[in-house]
Scaffold this motif. Structure first.
Motif, PDB file in Angstrom:
ATOM      1  N   ARG A 139     -11.647   2.041   2.172  1.00  0.00           N
ATOM      2  CA  ARG A 139     -11.264   3.367   2.636  1.00  0.00           C
ATOM      3  C   ARG A 139     -12.402   4.334   2.369  1.00  0.00           C
ATOM      4  O   ARG A 139     -13.247   4.107   1.531  1.00  0.00           O
ATOM      5  CB  ARG A 139     -10.018   3.842   1.908  1.00  0.00           C
ATOM      6  N   ARG A 196       0.863   6.808  -6.164  1.00  0.00           N
ATOM      7  CA  ARG A 196       0.152   6.411  -7.376  1.00  0.00           C
ATOM      8  C   ARG A 196      -0.461   7.606  -8.092  1.00  0.00           C
ATOM      9  O   ARG A 196      -0.894   7.503  -9.226  1.00  0.00           O
ATOM     10  CB  ARG A 196      -0.903   5.362  -7.057  1.00  0.00           C
ATOM     11  N   CYS A 254       0.872  -1.168   0.000  1.00  0.00           N
ATOM     12  CA  CYS A 254       0.000   0.000   0.000  1.00  0.00           C
ATOM     13  C   CYS A 254       0.905   1.212   0.000  1.00  0.00           C
ATOM     14  O   CYS A 254       1.927   1.227   0.674  1.00  0.00           O
ATOM     15  CB  CYS A 254      -0.890   0.007   1.250  1.00  0.00           C
ATOM     16  N   ASP A 285      -0.275   9.953  -2.013  1.00  0.00           N
ATOM     17  CA  ASP A 285      -0.039   8.599  -2.497  1.00  0.00           C
ATOM     18  C   ASP A 285       0.785   8.657  -3.773  1.00  0.00           C
ATOM     19  O   ASP A 285       0.463   9.409  -4.696  1.00  0.00           O
ATOM     20  CB  ASP A 285      -1.407   7.953  -2.782  1.00  0.00           C
ATOM     21  N   ARG A 296      -0.419   4.438   0.355  1.00  0.00           N
ATOM     22  CA  ARG A 296      -1.139   5.575   0.933  1.00  0.00           C
ATOM     23  C   ARG A 296      -0.253   6.366   1.877  1.00  0.00           C
ATOM     24  O   ARG A 296      -0.342   7.575   1.975  1.00  0.00           O
ATOM     25  CB  ARG A 296      -2.344   5.070   1.718  1.00  0.00           C
ATOM     26  N   CYS A 335     -10.363  -0.794  -2.383  1.00  0.00           N
ATOM     27  CA  CYS A 335     -10.714   0.147  -3.439  1.00  0.00           C
ATOM     28  C   CYS A 335      -9.505   0.829  -4.055  1.00  0.00           C
ATOM     29  O   CYS A 335      -9.629   1.575  -5.021  1.00  0.00           O
ATOM     30  CB  CYS A 335     -11.726   1.159  -2.935  1.00  0.00           C
ATOM     31  N   ASP A 336      -8.333   0.583  -3.515  1.00  0.00           N
ATOM     32  CA  ASP A 336      -7.125   1.098  -4.147  1.00  0.00           C
ATOM     33  C   ASP A 336      -6.656   0.189  -5.274  1.00  0.00           C
ATOM     34  O   ASP A 336      -5.688   0.491  -5.962  1.00  0.00           O
ATOM     35  CB  ASP A 336      -5.987   1.224  -3.123  1.00  0.00           C
ATOM     36  N   TYR A 337      -7.323  -0.937  -5.434  1.00  0.00           N
ATOM     37  CA  TYR A 337      -6.968  -1.854  -6.513  1.00  0.00           C
ATOM     38  C   TYR A 337      -7.333  -1.166  -7.814  1.00  0.00           C
ATOM     39  O   TYR A 337      -8.491  -0.830  -8.055  1.00  0.00           O
ATOM     40  CB  TYR A 337      -7.767  -3.138  -6.313  1.00  0.00           C
ATOM     41  N   SER A 338      -6.347  -0.925  -8.654  1.00  0.00           N
ATOM     42  CA  SER A 338      -6.603  -0.106  -9.844  1.00  0.00           C
ATOM     43  C   SER A 338      -7.612  -0.766 -10.774  1.00  0.00           C
ATOM     44  O   SER A 338      -8.243  -0.116 -11.570  1.00  0.00           O
ATOM     45  CB  SER A 338      -5.293   0.176 -10.585  1.00  0.00           C
ATOM     46  N   ASN A 351     -12.311   7.087  -1.543  1.00  0.00           N
ATOM     47  CA  ASN A 351     -12.505   6.810  -2.956  1.00  0.00           C
ATOM     48  C   ASN A 351     -13.466   5.660  -3.198  1.00  0.00           C
ATOM     49  O   ASN A 351     -13.398   4.964  -4.182  1.00  0.00           O
ATOM     50  CB  ASN A 351     -11.163   6.510  -3.614  1.00  0.00           C
TER      51      ASN A 351
END
Lengths: 213, 608
Positions: free
Chosen positions: B339, B584, B262, B582, B264, B310-313, B342
């Motif tokens: 989270r 990303r 992660c 982040d 973040r 939900c950070d999984y692209s 988003n």
């Protein structure tokens, strides 16, 4: 939907898996076997499965009935279903069924009772011989088989194996479950003429009384 | 008439304990021991069965090791105190779940260090298994005792009980470690340990000693840091089977990882630092794995697992691909670790396959100021939007996670927790839902390898006062608030940043009867206070002291990948309330992984 009554055995350490876990175990086994089960109506539908009289943990079971509402059923499915059950659980007879529910049909259970201590066995046997045993009319029949006692008890739903143990503890003959070994050979309807418990799956009659693993 | 199972040496013990199903096995998918393997390892989980079986790591390692040619694996769990007593009085050694093979008959035992408060359970398992507790007391014939898991990255308090410690992804170093151990069997214990420690990701605690002085802990004979190893290709490490328990466990469902790591950068979060870099799995592979596992296990629910789903692209794609399959099989999907910021509305809207019983959201701190300090990039508005969306889309129960005792915290920040809970209850009510809000407040524990590794932790009394203050101010009946037991938080903090001198304390406390310290019903602080005193160790020195910038840390010899400079920089930014975005999003925060396997660092802006 076919309502299928099966007979299953519960052996080895698996005897310590609780009765209430069985519906989920059966439904997952069905999923692994590629068999689907009808879902119940209502807010949180679950697979329609009903079990016979509850069996406490720690009791070996040789022929317990259960009913599963499969979406489709053929005789060959029994083997598939059995192969998808975990070790210790085995389904060995099945048939289409209609009519009364399992718990209403079961009025007797046949047990093997064994005591690791010879003294304990002798005390129980003398109670039985003298008619001073604690189970009163609940005990339908008994006999000695090798070093164990075969007992037939009525009302398996209300007075199952737990009642055998409870009364012996009350009489201070044993301290608890560690001092006794119990196996339920079958559960079904009592035939007072033949002094036999008739299992609830016809195809299995006559094959059940001794199913040692 | 007699049944063979009545001869099982565990039968009477199982008949005497509560919840004997913990010891019964009876699972689907467990594989019988191999005939005559050249090496046997037992994966030991230092907690009860239902906790250990919920741990995905052992599911993965079990099927991986079963797939190795000559090596076999079984599992063991910690007996609850009633079973321990039965086993001791009946002289029953602890054995594996599969075959009751005593632990002492294995070649190696692998423990996972998930949680500081399970340390004493490791000693219980070793002792019941007939293994000398300390590594230095073990002879050539005794199994090697190996540790892994997140706790292995700051292992010193427990290191004297282990021969080898594995740093990083088990998929990466375990096959070569087990092969090497299989080949070196017959050699002396020291020789085997030396050979094994040449494998990247393997650390032998006996290879170094420590001195403690003015500048902190200094390792002797540590020529280079011991580096954590990672599996960089998530496509090649998918399981195709899993063990299905017959007794209820905590997480009773298929779990498929969608990514590891992660970025973040929440400053309190150890997982967000020690599992970098981010490595994703393709939605195609996720679907394939779900299908395989669904057919092999019969489980009726799938959980997509990661540190923040939900950070999984590719989350949208993955759900779209899974939906028809899950629908056809009447299966449900759950996404733990959501989270707040988003959680895409479109995502929630279409999720009829999604399980909507309860939703867990973690704002972590009650005020914007404090959320900036901890780099939890969530705004008050995000919180509201998410709450509304969640209620709208059918969730009724909302769990909110917060921490108390965070660096720079004031009463105003704590009041913010109550404000958010009240808002949540009001939103729920306004939408005519049977909305129930449960608020869980954990005491903050500064963890090693995080930007807060230098911070002091709140003491027991302070945490208790804060907890009571919060609890006493809940007015709304829709809100239930509970806070973690401060005494356990205290002990967790001591061991989190402890050094090797705590090994004696752990053994002492265990001998005094400490068991299952992570369970409130069995935890007893007085045992621990006595153990600290008898070992002349001051626990508060470990957790209630702010450390200086350059202090030598007893975990500094372990290189998890993020640099100390990055962590210190983040610590300073936290004091200024500065957010670090982040990576990303396009700005590289130069954590240490840039150019070493992080897919997002190319062309990033250097914040240093």
């Amino acid at each position: 939907m076919p309502r299928i009554r099966i007979l299953f055995s519960k052996r080895g350490p698996f005897c310590f898996i609780r009765h209430v876990e069985l519906p989920q175990i059966f439904s997952r086994a069905a999923a692994r076997a590629g068999l689907s089960i009808e879902l119940t109506e209502g807010f949180s539908p679950h697979p329609k499965i009903s079990l016979g009289p509850a069996l406490p943990v720690g009791v070996v079971a040789c022929a317990e009935p259960a009913e599963i509402w499969f979406d489709d059923w053929r005789d060959s499915y029994l083997e598939r279903f059995d192969e998808a059950l975990p070790d210790g659980l085995s389904a060995f007879a099945a048939e289409f069924i209609e009519g009364k529910s399992l718990n209403k049909l079961c009025d007797a259970g046949e047990y093997i009772v064994h005591f690791p201590s010879d003294d304990t066995r002798e005390s129980v046997l003398s109670l039985l011989r003298e008619g001073k045993h604690p189970w009163e009319e609940n005990l339908l029949d008994w006999e000695i088989i090798d070093r164990s006692i075969r007992m037939v008890m009525s009302s398996p739903s209300q007075k199952g194996p737990g009642n055998i143990v409870k009364k012996l503890v009350e009489m201070e003959i044993i301290q608890g479950w560690a001092d006794i070994r119990l196996a339920r050979l079958s559960v079904g309807t009592w035939n007072s003429d033949s002094k036999k418990v008739v299992p609830l799956v016809e195809s299995a009659s006559g094959t059940l009384s001794v199913r040692e693993g | 008439m007699f049944f063979d199972e009545w001869n099982d040496r565990r039968w009477e013990a199982m008949a005497s304990v509560k919840r004997p199903s913990r010891y019964a096995g009876g699972e689907w998918g467990d594989i019988s021991p191999k005939v005559d393997p050249s090496y046997r390892i037992c994966l030991c989980f230092p907690d009860v069965y239902e906790v250990g079986m919920s741990y995905l790591g052992y599911q993965l390692l079990y099927s991986m090791i079963k797939g190795l040619d000559r090596i076999d694996v079984e599992r063991a769990y910690c007996p609850w105190i009633d079973m321990e007593k039965e086993m001791r009085s009946r002289n029953i050694p602890l054995g594996s779940l599969e075959s009751d093979r005593p632990l002492s008959d294995f070649d190696a035992l692998g423990f996972t260090l998930q949680y500081e408060l399970s340390f004493t359970n490791i000693l219980t398992m070793l002792d019941l298994g007939g293994i000398p507790l300390k590594a230095c007391d073990r002879g050539d014939d005794i199994p090697l005792v190996i540790a892994g898991g997140p706790g292995a990255l700051a292992p010193e308090p427990i290191s004297e009980f282990f021969d080898l410690i594995c740093l990083g992804d088990g998929e990466e170093m375990l096959p070569s470690l087990l092969e090497s151990l299989a080949e070196s069997s017959g050699m002396s214990r020291d020789e085997r340990i030396r050979m094994a420690s040449d494998i990247p990701g393997v650390y032998a605690p006996s290879s170094i000693d420590w001195t403690y002085g003015e500048y902190g802990a200094v390792p002797l004979r540590a020529e280079r840091p011991f580096s954590r190893v990672i599996s960089s290709d998530m496509e090649s490490i998918c399981p195709d089977s899993a063990i299905v328990p017959s007794a209820s466990i905590l997480h009773d469902r298929i779990a498929v990882e969608v990514f590891r790591g992660c970025s973040r950068g929440c400053r309190f979060c150890q997982a967000g630092m020690i599992y970098r870099p981010i490595r994703e799995r393709s939605p195609e592979k996720v679907l394939e794995t779900v299908k395989k596992l669904a057919e092999a296990t019969g489980w009726e629910e799938v959980s997509l697992v990661s540190l923040a789903s939900c950070d999984y692209s590719r989350i949208g794609d993955a759900i779209e691909m899974l939906r028809p399959y899950l629908d056809a099989r009447d299966m449900k999907l759950s996404l733990p670790s959501l989270r707040m910021d988003n959680f895409a509305l479109s995502l929630a809207a279409g999720l009829d396959v999604m399980k909507k019983s309860g939703l867990t959201l973690a704002p972590e701190a009650g005020s914007q100021r404090l959320r900036d300090v901890i780099n939890k990039g969530v705004s008050e508005e995000d919180v509201e939007t998410t709450l509304k969306a969640a209620f709208e889309h059918g969730w009724n129960r909302m769990k909110l996670y917060f921490m108390m005792g965070l660096p720079t915290e004031t009463e105003e920040d704590l009041a913010g927790i109550l404000r958010i809970a009240d808002r949540a209850a009001k939103i729920g009510r306004s939408m005519k839902k049977r909305g129930q809000i449960s608020v869980s407040v954990a005491g903050f524990v500064p963890k090693p390898h995080t930007p807060f590794q230098w911070e002091a932790q709140d003491g027991i009394e302070t945490l208790r006062e804060k907890g009571r203050w919060l609890k006493g101010r809940v007015r709304d009946k829709k809100i239930s608030l509970r806070y973690h037991e401060p005494e356990q938080t205290f002990l967790e903090g001591v061991f989190a940043r402890g050094d090797r001198r705590l090994g004696d304390v752990i053994e002492r406390a265990w001998r005094l009867g400490a068991r299952f310290d992570g369970w409130t019903e069995t935890f007893d602080l007085s045992i621990w206070l006595r153990a600290f005193e008898e070992c002349s160790v001051d626990p508060e020195w470990y957790n209630q002291r702010e450390r200086s910038r350059d202090e030598g840390f007893p975990w500094a010899h372990i290189d998890v990948g993020v640099t100390r400079e990055f962590l210190w920089r983040e610590r300073c930014r936290s004091r200024d309330g500065l957010l670090t975005p982040d990576c990303r999003g396009g700005t590289c925060s130069v954590c240490g992984w840039q150019g070493r396997g992080c897919s997002w660092s190319g062309g990033g802006v250097d914040l240093a």
